[in-house]
Motif scaffolding. Sequence first.
Motif, short mmCIF file in Angstrom:
data_model
loop_
_atom_site.label_atom_id
_atom_site.label_comp_id
_atom_site.label_asym_id
_atom_site.label_seq_id
_atom_site.Cartn_x
_atom_site.Cartn_y
_atom_site.Cartn_z
N VAL A 127 0.84 -1.20 0.00
CA VAL A 127 0.00 0.00 0.00
C VAL A 127 0.87 1.25 0.00
O VAL A 127 0.58 2.24 -0.70
CB VAL A 127 -0.94 0.00 1.22
N SER A 182 1.65 8.45 2.75
CA SER A 182 1.55 7.10 2.19
C SER A 182 1.67 6.05 3.28
O SER A 182 0.96 5.03 3.26
CB SER A 182 2.65 6.89 1.13
N GLU A 221 -1.55 5.91 5.28
CA GLU A 221 -2.57 5.14 4.56
C GLU A 221 -2.29 3.65 4.65
O GLU A 221 -3.20 2.84 4.84
CB GLU A 221 -2.60 5.58 3.08
N ALA A 222 -1.01 3.27 4.52
CA ALA A 222 -0.65 1.85 4.64
C ALA A 222 -0.96 1.32 6.03
O ALA A 222 -1.48 0.20 6.18
CB ALA A 222 0.84 1.68 4.33
N THR A 263 -4.84 1.04 6.46
CA THR A 263 -5.37 -0.05 5.63
C THR A 263 -5.05 -1.40 6.26
O THR A 263 -5.90 -2.30 6.32
CB THR A 263 -4.79 0.03 4.21
#
Length: 508
Positions: free
Chosen positions: A422, A472, A475-476, A479
Motif C-alpha cells: 500500500v 503514504s 494510509e498503509a 489499511t
Amino acid sequence: MTDVTERAGRREWAGLAVLTLPALLASMDLSVLFMASPWLAADLQPTGPQLLWILDVYGFLMAGLLLTMGALGDRIGRRKVLLLGAAAFGAASVLAAYSTTTEMLILARALLGVGGATLAPSTLALIRTMFREETERRAAIGAWTAAFTGGVALGPIVGGLLLEHFWWGSVFLINVPVMVALLVIGPLLLPESREAAPGRFDLPGAAMSIVAVLLLVHGGKEIAHVGAVHWPGATAVVLGLAVGVVFVRRQARLADPLVDVRLFRSGAFSSSFAAYTVIVVCSAGMGLLAVQYLQVVLGIAPFAAALWQLPTIAGTIIGIFVATTLGRAVRPAAIAVAGLLVAAAGFVLVSTLDVESSVVALIGGYTVLTAGTGMVAARAIDVIVSAAPPDRAGSAAALGETGAEFGGALGIAALGSIAAAVYRAGIVGELPSGLPPGAAEAATATVGGAVGTAEQLPTELAEPLLTAAQRSFAEAFTTTALVGAGLLVVTAGAVALQMRNAREMQRS
C-alpha cells in the motif's frame, strides 16, 4: 466443591513471583536490543547481515527449541530444565555483555535463545503443577501472561534507560542477578515434577520440529524484510510446512510422542490455539508498524516512542484481569470471542487515524487492541496448559508458545507486506519531480528509505518527499489495521461457530 488441600499456600504464591521474572526477561530479550543496536554497531562494526543475525538469532533458536525443551522437561523434570536454562541464560548474558567481536555476540545471542527456550514451557508447566485449584491457576497464569507479554514492550524502555548511563552491554547484565536469584531460591520454592513413567524421547521428532519451526520463522522474517515476492523466504516457508506435516504425521503414530497432536481433537484446545495464534499474528504485525508510525509520521524520538507504549501494557493487564475474572462464570471460548472482538474494535479505531491525528488517538486505539489481546492470551494459555494431562503440561505449554512465535513471524511478514504494498502504491504518484537518480527508488522501497533520502536532499525536495512518505505510510498503516480487524472478526466468528456446534453435539 474443591478440596481445601488443593489450594495453594504461601510457598506456591512466592514461587509464582520467582517464575514470572524469567518469563519477563525472556520476552524482554526479544526487543531490548532495539535501542542498543546503533551503539553496538558502532563498537563492533558488524555487516548488515551480521546485525540482522544479532537481532534475530535469539528469537529463531528460542522458537525452534520450545517443543524440544517442553518435552524434555516433562521427562527429566521441569525444575531441573528451568534451572539448567537459567544457568545458561545467565552465562550467555555475561558473554554477550562483554563481547569483543560480532561473531562472539552472535554466539552469545544464540546461547541466550537456547536458555530462553527452557523458560516459557518450564515455568508454565510448574504453574500447572503448583496451582491445582482452577480459580487460583487462572490468576497465576494471568500474572505469568502479563509478565511475558509486557516484557516485549518494556525491553526498549529498559534498554533506553540503561543506555543513558552505561555501555550497550548493560542491557544484557540485567539478566544476571535475576537468574542467580532463580538458581538460589528456585530449589527452595519450586517443586520438581515430571512424567511418572516417561517414554522414549523422540530424537528424530525433536530434530524435525526444530527444522520446521526455524524454516517457518526464518522464511516469514525474510519475506517481511524484503517484500511480498521473495523466493528464498517463500521456499523456506514451503519447506518448513512440508517438514511440519511429516512431523505431525509421525507424532500421531507414536506411543510416546514429543507432542500429543490428539489435543487438537478437543474443540476448546483447538479454538484457543487458533485464537491465540491469530491474535499474535495481528498484534505483532501492527506492533512493528505502530512503532514506525510513532517515529516517522508523528515525529517522536525512539526512546519517547517506547515510553508512549506504557499505556498499552496497562491495556494488556486490564484485559488479563477481565478474562481472569470472567473465567469463573464464562466459558473460555466465549471469552476468546469477546477478546477477539475487542481487539478488532481497537484496530478499527486505529484505522481512523491520519497524519493530523495526535499520539493520544493512536495510543488510545492501540490500548483497546492490547486489552483484547490480554483477554485472549490469558484464557487461551490457561486452556492450552490445562488441556493436557499434568505429565504433559510442558509439551502443551511449548506447543502454545511455538504457535505464538510462528504467529509473530507470520504477522510481521504478512501484515508488513500488505503495508509495504500500500505504501509503494501510494507514494509513487506523490514523489516530487527533480529527484536525483536512485532517490526515487530508495524512497519508494520503504518509508525508512524515504526518510534517509530526504535527509540528503535540499529543503525544496526534502519537505515534499517527507510529506508524501508520511501520508503514504499513514494510509498503509490504517489499511493494514482494517485487514487485521477483518481477520480478527472472521476468527471470532469461527470460534463462535465451533462453540455453537459443540453445544449442539452435547444436546444430541
